[in-house]
Design a protein around this motif. Structure first.
Motif, short mmCIF file in Angstrom:
data_model
loop_
_atom_site.label_atom_id
_atom_site.label_comp_id
_atom_site.label_asym_id
_atom_site.label_seq_id
_atom_site.Cartn_x
_atom_site.Cartn_y
_atom_site.Cartn_z
N LEU A 186 11.57 5.81 6.30
CA LEU A 186 10.93 4.52 6.57
C LEU A 186 10.46 4.46 8.02
O LEU A 186 11.13 4.97 8.92
CB LEU A 186 11.92 3.38 6.28
CG LEU A 186 12.43 3.28 4.84
CD1 LEU A 186 13.44 2.14 4.73
CD2 LEU A 186 11.29 3.06 3.87
N VAL A 187 9.33 3.86 8.21
CA VAL A 187 8.77 3.72 9.56
C VAL A 187 9.04 2.30 10.04
O VAL A 187 8.70 1.32 9.37
CB VAL A 187 7.25 3.99 9.55
CG1 VAL A 187 6.68 3.80 10.96
CG2 VAL A 187 6.97 5.39 9.05
N LYS A 188 9.69 2.19 11.18
CA LYS A 188 9.98 0.88 11.73
C LYS A 188 8.69 0.20 12.18
O LYS A 188 7.79 0.85 12.70
CB LYS A 188 10.95 0.99 12.90
CG LYS A 188 12.36 1.35 12.51
CD LYS A 188 13.31 1.25 13.69
CE LYS A 188 14.74 1.51 13.27
NZ LYS A 188 15.68 1.38 14.43
N PRO A 189 8.61 -1.11 11.99
CA PRO A 189 7.37 -1.81 12.38
C PRO A 189 7.21 -1.87 13.89
O PRO A 189 8.18 -1.80 14.65
CB PRO A 189 7.57 -3.21 11.79
CG PRO A 189 9.05 -3.38 11.69
CD PRO A 189 9.60 -2.02 11.40
N ALA A 190 5.96 -2.00 14.31
CA ALA A 190 5.63 -2.15 15.74
C ALA A 190 4.62 -3.28 15.87
O ALA A 190 3.66 -3.37 15.10
CB ALA A 190 5.06 -0.85 16.30
N VAL A 191 4.83 -4.16 16.83
CA VAL A 191 3.92 -5.29 17.05
C VAL A 191 2.98 -4.97 18.19
O VAL A 191 3.19 -4.05 18.98
CB VAL A 191 4.71 -6.58 17.34
CG1 VAL A 191 5.58 -6.94 16.15
CG2 VAL A 191 5.58 -6.42 18.58
N THR A 192 1.92 -5.76 18.30
CA THR A 192 0.90 -5.52 19.32
C THR A 192 1.16 -6.36 20.56
O THR A 192 1.98 -7.29 20.55
CB THR A 192 -0.48 -5.87 18.75
OG1 THR A 192 -0.52 -7.28 18.44
CG2 THR A 192 -0.77 -5.08 17.48
#
Length: 501
Positions: free
Chosen positions: A268-274
């Motif tokens: 799973l790829v952890k989310p990243a915010v902008t």
């Protein structure tokens, strides 16, 4: 058996033997007044016996004032549940927790026999506590709960006492390690006995493969990630303890966990915010009276600090613009690295370039309550009157709740977390096309593998790579055309010269 309703008094649990409410006299441990004694309900005359018992369906109509007193094991506390039952919890005192006690607090359930009875979970945990306490005092460990030398239980106990565990495994990760060790040792074989009671030498490579298959099977289906962690832990514990006690291991194959083939899983790829989302969140928190929450998100994004370190107060006012140069000091407790991030630069013409002007604007909204930047105000009250005001660090779960509440009010997606802010900052390093060395200088990662895991394959990174590839293809095509044109011209000239001769 389900535990009856319980109230605690001097480390004891009291409950009635009948099924109706307790009278006020019984609750207060007072005998009834003389006037009330004569008006008591009629009781069976003579000596009570089995023949005097009322039918079971009439049990609710009987009045009995007897109490049963049951002493709870050490460190066990009862709590009433909404269903009316009483649950039991194992809770290590705070003074021992501050001394570094690794025995975890855990719920024991509502079954008194399994929780507090002979051979129950509380007895096991107290045995581990006594073992740890004796080791802390320098006393020899000789409890009945101590595992037999040469067993897998003993192996993990030796691993927890080794320098490889005490110096390399951080305290915040030890709870997870403890759970993994229990999961391995409590795994049942086909015969129904625990794996932890088996000798170390009994685990062969084939046996390790079979254990992996058992690790994969969970109550809710396959659990490939957990099984992978258990195998890695076994591999490491076998290697560490084999070095210390080689006689307890097989001479032919000392580590059967080497080479265990595990199923391929989709990680799973952890989310990243902008950046835009981070500052929308930060300004929204300031407007709603939660500047500490907004500042925590900015710190995780801009200076790549781990959320647990920010919340615990490891970023301090004493490290913010206090040295000879305008910097902010970030301490990474996981790796031990300390990074001083520059905040501004003075150009040769005297102009000052501020690198984090918007971030420092958010920090300026913080109230300076103590040494750490991120602190909360706690007002102590006594009988409804405020006595004093204190400043304390946030709890991790408390900050998470505030983040989610603010995120909903501001209208950001559910994937927005402080961890996603840090991942977003790491991804921006790659989008800025920094070299690996430059990125690791800012993030303080020790290895390129750990650094690469944080940078997400975003559309911006893919677009930048596509542009470079396209430019490379155009340059090659242009060079090929020029080479062909030059070759044709030279070849034609040679042919014309030969004809004229």
């Amino acid at each position: 058996m389900a535990a009856p309703p319980v109230r605690s008094l001097c480390r004891s649990v009291l409950w009635r033997t009948d099924c109706r409410g307790v009278s006020e006299e019984g609750r207060n441990r007072l005998s009834p007044t003389p006037s009330k004694r004569g008006k008591a309900p009629a009781m069976a005359k003579g000596r009570s016996g089995r023949g005097d018992l009322a039918p079971r369906n009439g049990l609710r109509n009987r009045h009995r004032r007897g109490f049963v007193s049951v002493k709870l094991p050490r460190h066990v506390i009862p709590k009433p549940l909404a269903s009316g039952k009483t649950a039991f919890y194992y809770n290590v005192p705070t003074k021992y927790r501050k001394m570094g006690c690794p025995i975890p607090n855990e719920p024991l359930g509502a079954d008194y026999a399994k929780a507090c009875g002979e051979g129950g979970r509380a007895e096991t945990l107290n045995g581990l506590f006594d073992e740890w306490n004796d080791a802390r005092k320098g006393l020899p460990i000789s409890s009945e709960a101590a595992p037999r030398i040469g067993t897998i239980d003993w192996l993990f106990r030796e691993y927890k006492a080794s320098r490889a565990y005490l110096e390399k495994v951080k305290p915040r990760s030890r709870g997870n390690y403890e759970w993994n060790m229990r999961e391995i040792c409590d795994t049942l074989t086909k015969r129904g006995d625990r794996v932890g009671g088996h000798p170390i030498k009994s685990v062969t490579p084939l046996g390790a493969d079979k254990l992996y298959d058992r690790f994969v099977k969970g109550p809710k289906g396959k659990r490939l990630r957990i099984a992978e962690k258990l195998v890695v832990l076994c591999r490491k514990a076998w290697r560490v303890v084999h070095r210390l006690h080689p006689a307890e291991f097989s001479k032919d194959i000392p580590n059967p966990w080497m080479g265990v083939t595990m199923e391929t899983r989709v990680k799973l790829v952890k989310p990243a915010v902008t950046r835009e989302q981070v500052y929308t969140f930060a300004h929204g928190c300031v407007e709603r009276g939660e500047p500490e929450c907004g500042a925590a998100a900015v710190i995780c994004f801009e200076w790549l600090q781990r959320p647990e370190n920010v919340i615990a107060g490891h970023i301090k006012w004493t490290g913010y613009r206090t040295g000879p140069k305008p910097t902010i000091r970030i301490e990474h407790h996981k790796t031990g690295a300390v990074i001083d991030h520059p905040l501004e630069e003075t150009l040769p013409d005297g102009a000052v370039v501020k690198f984090y002007e918007e971030a420092e604007g958010i920090l300026a909204k913080l109230t300076r309550r103590g040494v750490p930047l991120i602190l909360r105000e706690v007002k102590e009250r006594k009988r409804g009157v405020e006595i004093r005001s204190l400043s304390k660090p946030y709890s991790f779960s408390g900050m998470q709740k505030i983040v989610q509440r603010m995120r909903k009010d501001i209208g950001l997606p559910a994937l927005f977390t402080l961890d996603a802010c840090r991942h977003g900052g790491m991804t921006e390093l790659e989008e800025a096309e920094l070299t690996e060395g430059q990125g690791r200088a800012l993030s303080a990662h020790r290895t390129k593998e750990s650094y690469a895991g944080y940078a997400k394959r975003t559309e911006a990174r893919m677009l930048s790579a596509t542009r470079k590839r396209h430019a490379h293809a155009l340059a090659n095509q242009l060079a090929t055309n020029v080479q062909n044109a030059t070759g044709d011209c030279v070849q034609n000239e040679k042919s014309e010269n030969s004809k004229s001769a």
